[in-house]
Design a protein around this motif. Structure first.
Motif, short mmCIF file in Angstrom:
data_model
loop_
_atom_site.label_atom_id
_atom_site.label_comp_id
_atom_site.label_asym_id
_atom_site.label_seq_id
_atom_site.Cartn_x
_atom_site.Cartn_y
_atom_site.Cartn_z
N SER A 226 0.79 9.16 -8.71
CA SER A 226 0.66 9.68 -7.35
C SER A 226 -0.74 10.20 -7.08
O SER A 226 -1.34 10.87 -7.92
N ASP B 225 4.48 10.65 2.17
CA ASP B 225 5.08 11.35 3.32
C ASP B 225 6.51 10.89 3.57
O ASP B 225 7.25 11.57 4.30
N TRP B 226 6.88 9.73 3.01
CA TRP B 226 8.26 9.23 3.19
C TRP B 226 9.23 9.86 2.21
O TRP B 226 10.45 9.82 2.43
N HIS C 291 -0.84 11.56 -3.90
CA HIS C 291 -0.38 12.38 -2.78
C HIS C 291 -0.32 13.84 -3.24
O HIS C 291 0.18 14.13 -4.34
N TRP D 286 12.45 4.65 6.79
CA TRP D 286 11.02 4.43 6.99
C TRP D 286 10.64 2.95 6.89
O TRP D 286 9.50 2.62 6.59
N HIS E 192 8.79 -2.91 4.58
CA HIS E 192 8.10 -2.47 3.36
C HIS E 192 8.98 -2.83 2.16
O HIS E 192 10.20 -2.61 2.20
N LYS F 153 4.45 5.45 0.76
CA LYS F 153 3.72 6.62 1.24
C LYS F 153 4.46 7.89 0.81
O LYS F 153 5.66 8.02 1.00
N ASP G 233 0.83 -1.20 0.00
CA ASP G 233 0.00 0.00 0.00
C ASP G 233 0.87 1.25 0.00
O ASP G 233 1.94 1.31 0.60
N GLY G 234 0.38 2.26 -0.66
CA GLY G 234 1.05 3.55 -0.73
C GLY G 234 0.34 4.44 -1.72
O GLY G 234 -0.45 3.95 -2.55
N ASP G 235 0.61 5.73 -1.66
CA ASP G 235 -0.06 6.66 -2.56
C ASP G 235 0.85 7.21 -3.64
O ASP G 235 0.46 8.09 -4.40
#
Length: 328
Positions: free
Chosen positions: A75, A110-111, A77, A91, A97, A108, A30-32
């Motif tokens: 993306s 944010d990473w 995000h 992270w 991950h 993510k 999972d991730g954006d």
């Protein structure tokens, strides 16, 4: 959805296996943000993961690789769009991950941080977590109020990745750098990075005295255990050591004497979970303060299919400086 090439670590009853295989994009985590990876690097932690010498990998199967430089492919995000040049350190990448030794990752947003202007993807991964950690150590020493006029700075494990960058950064900042290493044959390499003195590792390997002769005002320690304890015992009054590694072990056979009699500080430095503003500051400084010629002098480049053997060498202490991994 398609497939991409990746290096995968798996665990069987017979032990750990490492193999190249095709991975389906549907199996990404999972991730954006989806990133097309162009470069990664080889850190000591990557070597531990590849060899299974320490429990770095926390889930299986796992794609290792804790650093990446690449281009955003897709993306949702708000900070990133397709085509953005990005880097990622830590992270849990390559630990919990799916990591960077692959042509694609999904993470993510944010990473991620944007790759600083002035750094190519290759240069960013020549720095990697090792160089970024070295900058965090320098920043910790500065925050503690230390400056070159206080006395010399020691760097342990100086031939390694963190150590090499730390030597270059401290020397540029005006410090008289003492490079401690178990590989004295690399003295010319270390002096080329800015070291003023070479200290043989054996001088830090003996029994730890509560207090030794005051020799340095600051330091970056990458090895832990007895060498770190000896470094602390020989730190000048009011000095500090930034500790970021454990190549010699996780123990610390020290006493409280340096802390309560010499006002010495031990500054813990973590790069994996460091907050984003700190990361951005560190990377912006690296882009402007790390000599690109010295970075090139400490860097070698390998293709992904050589990373397993290189991982064995780095754990054995046979790798000098930084290693960039071209993902291809």
């Amino acid at each position: 959805m398609g497939t991409f090439k990746a290096l995968v670590i798996d665990r069987t009853d017979a032990g750990q296996t490492v193999s190249f295989r095709d991975v389906d994009e549907a199996d990404l985590m999972d991730g954006d943000v989806t990133v097309r990876v162009s470069h990664s690097t080889l850190n000591y932690k990557d070597g531990l993961a590849l060899t299974g010498k320490a429990p770095v990998v926390r889930r299986f199967p796992m794609i290792p690789g804790v650093d990446l430089a690449g281009t955003v492919e897709a993306s949702s995000h708000p900070e990133f769009k397709a085509g953005d040049a990005v880097i990622l350190n830590g992270w849990g990448l390559g630990e919990t991950h799916l990591g960077a030794y692959a042509q694609k990752v999904r993470v993510k947003g944010d990473w991620l941080i944007r790759r600083p202007e002035g750094l190519t993807p290759h240069q960013a991964m020549a720095i990697g977590t090792a160089g970024y950690t070295a900058m965090l150590c320098l920043m910790a020493l500065e925050k503690h109020g230390l400056a070159p006029e206080r006395g010399p700075a020691i760097v342990t494990g100086a031939v390694g990745g963190v150590g090499s960058v730390a030597v270059a950064l401290l020397a540029r900042a005006g410090w008289h750098v003492i490079a401690a290493t178990g590989r004295p044959e690399e003295a010319a390499y270390l002096k080329g990075l800015g070291a003023a003195e070479i200290l043989e590792r054996s001088e830090l390997a003996g029994p730890v005295r509560p207090l030794g002769k005051e020799r340095w005002a600051a330091g970056v320690d990458t090895v832990g255990s007895t060498p770190l304890a000896n470094v602390i015992s020989m730190t000048k009054y009011g000095g500090a050591i930034a500790a970021c590694g454990l190549a010699a072990g996780m123990d610390l056979p020290s006493t409280v004497a340096p802390f309560i009699l010499r006002n010495v500080a031990l500054l813990g430095v973590d790069s994996v979970m460091a907050p984003k503003p700190l990361r951005i500051t560190a990377w912006d400084r690296l882009a402007h303060e790390l000599d690109h010629a010295k970075l090139a002098a400490m860097t070698s480049t390998i293709p992904l299919d050589e990373v397993v053997e290189a991982g064995k060498r780095i754990v054995a202490g046979q790798v000098k400086g930084r290693v960039v991994v071209e993902i291809g």
